[in-house]
Design a protein around this motif. Structure first.
Motif, short mmCIF file in Angstrom:
data_model
loop_
_atom_site.label_atom_id
_atom_site.label_comp_id
_atom_site.label_asym_id
_atom_site.label_seq_id
_atom_site.Cartn_x
_atom_site.Cartn_y
_atom_site.Cartn_z
N ILE A 200 -10.31 -31.83 -28.96
CA ILE A 200 -11.65 -31.32 -28.70
C ILE A 200 -12.39 -32.32 -27.83
N PRO A 201 -12.76 -31.97 -26.60
CA PRO A 201 -13.42 -32.95 -25.74
C PRO A 201 -14.79 -33.35 -26.26
N LEU A 202 -15.14 -34.61 -26.05
CA LEU A 202 -16.46 -35.11 -26.39
C LEU A 202 -17.34 -34.95 -25.16
N ASN A 203 -18.40 -34.21 -25.30
CA ASN A 203 -19.28 -33.93 -24.16
C ASN A 203 -20.57 -34.72 -24.27
N PHE A 204 -20.90 -35.43 -23.21
CA PHE A 204 -22.21 -36.08 -23.11
C PHE A 204 -23.05 -35.21 -22.18
N ASP A 205 -23.78 -34.28 -22.80
CA ASP A 205 -24.59 -33.33 -22.04
C ASP A 205 -25.98 -33.89 -21.77
N PHE B 151 -7.16 -50.20 -16.96
CA PHE B 151 -7.40 -50.71 -18.31
C PHE B 151 -7.88 -49.59 -19.24
N PRO B 152 -7.04 -48.57 -19.43
CA PRO B 152 -7.46 -47.44 -20.25
C PRO B 152 -7.74 -47.80 -21.70
N GLU B 153 -7.03 -48.79 -22.23
CA GLU B 153 -7.23 -49.15 -23.64
C GLU B 153 -8.63 -49.71 -23.88
N GLU C 204 -15.71 -36.32 -8.84
CA GLU C 204 -14.83 -35.45 -9.60
C GLU C 204 -13.51 -36.12 -9.96
N ASP C 205 -12.97 -36.97 -9.07
CA ASP C 205 -11.73 -37.67 -9.41
C ASP C 205 -11.96 -38.63 -10.58
N THR C 206 -13.13 -39.25 -10.60
CA THR C 206 -13.46 -40.13 -11.73
C THR C 206 -13.64 -39.32 -12.99
N ALA C 207 -14.29 -38.17 -12.87
CA ALA C 207 -14.46 -37.30 -14.03
C ALA C 207 -13.11 -36.87 -14.59
N LYS C 208 -12.14 -36.61 -13.72
CA LYS C 208 -10.80 -36.23 -14.17
C LYS C 208 -10.11 -37.37 -14.89
N ILE C 209 -10.26 -38.58 -14.37
CA ILE C 209 -9.67 -39.76 -15.03
C ILE C 209 -10.28 -39.94 -16.42
N LYS D 245 -11.63 -37.64 -18.27
CA LYS D 245 -11.18 -36.55 -19.14
C LYS D 245 -9.72 -36.77 -19.56
N ASP D 246 -8.87 -37.14 -18.61
CA ASP D 246 -7.44 -37.29 -18.91
C ASP D 246 -7.18 -38.45 -19.85
N LEU D 247 -7.89 -39.56 -19.66
CA LEU D 247 -7.60 -40.77 -20.46
C LEU D 247 -8.40 -40.83 -21.75
#
Length: 300
Positions: free
Chosen positions: A66-71, A132-134, A168-173, A175-177
């Motif tokens: 379930i994605p965490l959304n910061f609206d 540094f995803p961790e 958008e590329d940053t948003a994808k990173i 979301k993916d990580l």
């Protein structure tokens, strides 16, 4: 709006998926305890026999999907703000950190924030987050807010397509990580006219500048004492404090954070994330202090 209602709105920003895990763990623990008491079967044997561990694993997996959304509150969408005053006696302020995540520096800052029970907002750059995803996961696990600070941290003029890709590329990173979707954006260098802000506004994001610049991005890094003096002099209720945890060595920032928190607390400030600050301001039906779309500010 009553204070209790404002608090309810803030609570909705917290990760709802935590509840899934808590329910699964508590339910399994209670079932195992009762069965052990009445049957005499050891809890570990019961879990192995009934597959309860799989139940927890499956429920945790569902929660993590379930994605965490910061609206963004509606009245702050597509707006460029440098602060968000909240009327009343309480003095709120938001600590923010740019350009990370970064080895050592981000981790030192996180350790201080955890010890002081302070939540902050981290404007992450896509490239270091991939490296540094961790550390990015640690930011999120500690309850802080993740925001978008572009892929390459460019200041230059960009075509609409390049500006779109930077965000958008940053948003994808992210979301993916991290499984996070965020509508909070800070333009590198505070530059408002190079195409990035125009795209963010089209997406109804909140463009977050700052009211207090610690100065820690200057080539000659200020001392922790100098940073503290600047922040104390410029802090105002509803303010947003700019600091950095990445993009190079920011050891002085990490050293300054404990005293910044202590001294601001001594002045009566309470620390909130940027989404919490906007929720409080929005709930109070206040208009944010906006910065004109043609102006620029440096330091991020």
């Amino acid at each position: 709006m009553a204070k209790s209602e404002r608090q309810d709105r803030i609570k909705r920003l917290l990760p709802g998926k935590v509840l899934w895990v808590a329910i699964a763990v508590i339910s399994c623990a209670v079932f195992a305890l009762l069965h052990t008491l009445f049957s005499g079967v050891p809890a570990d044997a019961l879990i192995a026999q009934t597959g309860l561990s799989k139940t927890v694993e499956v429920t945790t997996a569902i929660a993590n999907s379930i994605p965490l959304n910061f609206d963004v509150p509606k009245n702050f969408q597509a707006k460029t703000i440098k602060d968000a005053p909240v009327p009343g006696a309480e003095k709120y302020i938001a600590l923010t950190f740019d350009d990370g995540p970064w080895p050592e520096t981000t981790e030192k800052i996180l350790a201080t924030l955890k010890q002081e029970k302070v939540k902050a907002t981290f404007y992450v750059v896509g490239q270091p987050l991939k490296s540094f995803p961790e550390i990015g996961k640690k930011i999120l696990a500690d309850g802080h807010v993740i925001a978008n600070h572009t892929l390459h941290h460019w200041y230059k003029q960009m075509s609409p397509l390049v500006a779109q890709r930077e965000i958008e590329d940053t948003a994808k990173i992210i979301k993916d990580l991290l499984n996070v979707e965020t509508a909070y954006f800070r333009p590198p260098g505070g530059v408002l006219t190079n195409g990035l802000v125009a795209y963010a506004q089209q997406q109804k994001q909140s463009i977050n500048m700052w009211s207090v610049d610690s100065g820690d991005s200057r080539p000659s890094r200020p001392s922790p004492e100098a940073m503290l003096k600047t922040i104390l002099a410029e802090a105002t209720p509803g303010g947003i404090v700019l600091m950095h945890d990445g993009g190079g060595s920011h050891d002085n920032t990490a050293k300054a954070v404990p005293q910044i928190i202590a001294q601001l607390r001594a002045k009566g400030y309470k620390f909130v994330t940027v989404p919490e600050l906007l929720e409080l301001s929005s709930a109070a039906a206040e208009t944010p202090t906006a910065q004109g779309s043609s102006s620029t500010s440096v330091g991020s």
